[in-house]
Design an enzyme around this catalytic site. Structure first.
Site, mmCIF file in Angstrom:
data_model
loop_
_atom_site.group_PDB
_atom_site.id
_atom_site.type_symbol
_atom_site.label_atom_id
_atom_site.label_comp_id
_atom_site.label_asym_id
_atom_site.label_seq_id
_atom_site.Cartn_x
_atom_site.Cartn_y
_atom_site.Cartn_z
ATOM 1 N N VAL A 1 3.284 -4.394 5.283
ATOM 2 C CA VAL A 1 3.780 -4.042 3.953
ATOM 3 C C VAL A 1 2.674 -4.148 2.911
ATOM 4 O O VAL A 1 2.568 -3.299 2.016
ATOM 5 C CB VAL A 1 4.970 -4.950 3.548
ATOM 6 C CG1 VAL A 1 5.367 -4.705 2.095
ATOM 7 C CG2 VAL A 1 6.160 -4.708 4.473
ATOM 8 N N GLU A 2 1.820 -5.152 3.027
ATOM 9 C CA GLU A 2 0.848 -5.423 1.970
ATOM 10 C C GLU A 2 -0.344 -4.464 2.014
ATOM 11 O O GLU A 2 -0.532 -3.651 1.125
ATOM 12 C CB GLU A 2 0.409 -6.880 2.053
ATOM 13 C CG GLU A 2 1.569 -7.830 1.726
ATOM 14 C CD GLU A 2 1.220 -9.282 1.919
ATOM 15 O OE1 GLU A 2 0.079 -9.592 2.331
ATOM 16 O OE2 GLU A 2 2.088 -10.138 1.653
ATOM 17 N N MET A 3 -1.176 -4.534 3.054
ATOM 18 C CA MET A 3 -2.330 -3.627 3.134
ATOM 19 C C MET A 3 -2.298 -2.727 4.353
ATOM 20 O O MET A 3 -2.952 -1.684 4.369
ATOM 21 C CB MET A 3 -3.635 -4.416 3.085
ATOM 22 C CG MET A 3 -3.927 -4.997 1.714
ATOM 23 S SD MET A 3 -5.623 -5.612 1.567
ATOM 24 C CE MET A 3 -5.738 -5.855 -0.207
ATOM 25 N N PHE B 1 0.806 -1.224 0.000
ATOM 26 C CA PHE B 1 0.000 0.000 0.000
ATOM 27 C C PHE B 1 0.838 1.273 0.000
ATOM 28 O O PHE B 1 0.348 2.329 -0.402
ATOM 29 C CB PHE B 1 -0.972 -0.012 1.192
ATOM 30 C CG PHE B 1 -0.335 0.196 2.535
ATOM 31 C CD1 PHE B 1 -0.519 1.375 3.232
ATOM 32 C CD2 PHE B 1 0.440 -0.804 3.130
ATOM 33 C CE1 PHE B 1 0.048 1.576 4.490
ATOM 34 C CE2 PHE B 1 1.002 -0.628 4.377
ATOM 35 C CZ PHE B 1 0.824 0.561 5.062
#
Length: 318
Positions: free
Chosen positions: A125-127, A83
Site C-alpha cells: 500500500v505504501e510504496m 503510491f
C-alpha cells in the site's frame, strides 16, 4: 568580617546561586541529546533519498510525502495515501525524533530505522516497490553513484541506501525545545503556568507512560486500560489489534507502542486511528480510557500549556 570576604563574599554567593540555577533537573522526562553524530555525507545522501519519489513503484510518493519535516514530521491526515492513492491502515507517526524510539511503527514490528525503511519500501500500500527495482533506478543516477562511492567503501548497495536514509532520520532530532532548556537548567525557559501544567501531567499519571527522552516511545501499552475504547468508538478492525498482529499473543491485543509527545501540538490528528482531531480531544480520551480519571477543564488546559513547551524544530546536519 575580613576585607577580602567583604569584597569577594557577595560575588561567591552570586556565583553559587547561578550554578544552582543552572543545574540540570532530575525528572522522569530527559532532554534530547544535542546530536546523534551522523556522518554528514551519508546523511546528505539520505536527505536526498528521503524526498526521492523513485523509491516508490510508480515514482508517485517519497518518504517526505507522508513525513513533512517542516510541519512536525507527519502529514496532518488521519491516514496517509500510498503510491496508488489507497489509504494506509494507521495514522503516520512523526519522523522527528523517531531515532529515539525503542521500536518503530505503532505495533513495534521494526527494531531499527533501517528495518522500518525496508518494510515501507516493500509495503503493497505504501510504496509497493522492491530493492531490485529501486537499485536499478538509483544506479542510473550518476549523482547517487558518485555520492555513495565517496561515502561508503562498497558504494551503492541496498544496505547503504537503507543506512543513508536512517542516517538522515537520525539528524531529525529536536533538542532545543523550551522544556529541554528547562531540564538542562534554564529555569526561565518555561513559564510558571507551563511548570504548573507539567506538575499536573505528573500528578494525573500521564508521565507513567510518557517519560524518558522521547516523552514516550520506550514501551508498549494497551489502548483502553480503564475502559473499552473500541466499543465506544463503534467497532474493531485489524489495525486495532496492535501488537497482536506481530506476536499473535492474546496479551498483546490492542497493545501499541506508546507514542512520543514531542511536537505533539503540531502532529494531529492523534492515535493509531487518527480519531482525535485535536489535542483537547486526545487528552479527554486519555483521561477516560487510560487513566480512568476526571480532570477539570483548567487542569487539562494546563497540561496543554506544558505540551506546547515540547515543540521544537530539528537540527539536521546536512
Amino acid at each position: 568580617m575580613s576585607p577580602i570576604y567583604r569584597r569577594l563574599g557577595p560575588l561567591c554567593l552570586a556565583a553559587a546561586a547561578l550554578a544552582a540555577a543552572a543545574a540540570p533537573l532530575d525528572e522522569p522526562i530527559k532532554p534530547v541529546p544535542l546530536t546523534l553524530h551522523q556522518d554528514p555525507a551519508r546523511a546528505a545522501l539520505g536527505k536526498r533519498l528521503f524526498s526521492d519519489a523513485r523509491l516508490s513503484s510508480n515514482n508517485a510518493v517519497s518518504c517526505a510525502s507522508c513525513h513533512n519535516v517542516a510541519q512536525g514530521g507527519g502529514d496532518a491526515r488521519a491516514r496517509s495515501a500510498g503510491f496508488r492513492g489507497k489509504l494506509g491502515a494507521v495514522n503516520t507517526p512523526s519522523v522527528l525524533n523517531a531515532a529515539l524510539n525503542f521500536r518503530q511503527f505503532w505495533d513495534g514490528r521494526a527494531d531499527t530505522l533501517e528495518a522500518q525503511i525496508d518494510m515501507v519500501i516493500r509495503n503493497p500500500v505504501e510504496m509497493g516497490s522492491s530493492w531490485q527495482e529501486i537499485m536499478g533506478k538509483l544506479a542510473a543516477d550518476a549523482g547517487y553513484r558518485s555520492g555513495f562511492a565517496a561515502a561508503y567503501r562498497d558504494g551503492l548497495t541496498v544496505a547503504n541506501v537503507r543506512n543513508a536514509i536512517a542516517s538522515y532520520e537520525r539528524t531529525l532530532i529536536t533538542p532545543n525545545a523550551r522544556f529541554d532548556q528547562y531540564l538542562r537548567g534554564n529555569r526561565n525557559a518555561i513559564s510558571e503556568a507551563e511548570q504548573a501544567g507539567y506538575a499536573k501531567f505528573k500528578q494525573y499519571g500521564c508521565v507513567s507512560c510518557h517519560q524518558g527522552v522521547n516523552v514516550g516511545g520506550n514501551m508498549f501499552q494497551k489502548f483502553g486500560v480503564m475502559g473499552d475504547y473500541f466499543a465506544s468508538r463503534g467497532g474493531v478492525n485489524d489495525a486495532d489489534l496492535g501488537r497482536y498482529m506481530v506476536t499473535h499473543n492474546t496479551d498483546d491485543l490492542h497493545v501499541f507502542k506508546v507514542p512520543s509527545l514531542r511536537n505533539v501540538a503540531r502532529t494531529g490528528p492523534y492515535f493509531h486511528d487518527g480519531s482525535a482531531a485535536t489535542l483537547e480531544q486526545a487528552i479527554d480520551v486519555m483521561f477516560k480510557f487510560q487513566l480512568g480519571r476526571t480532570g477539570s477543564k483548567q487542569d487539562k488546559a494546563a497540561i496543554i500549556l506544558f505540551l506546547n513547551t515540547l515543540n521544537s524544530v530539528p537540527t539536521e546536519q546536512p
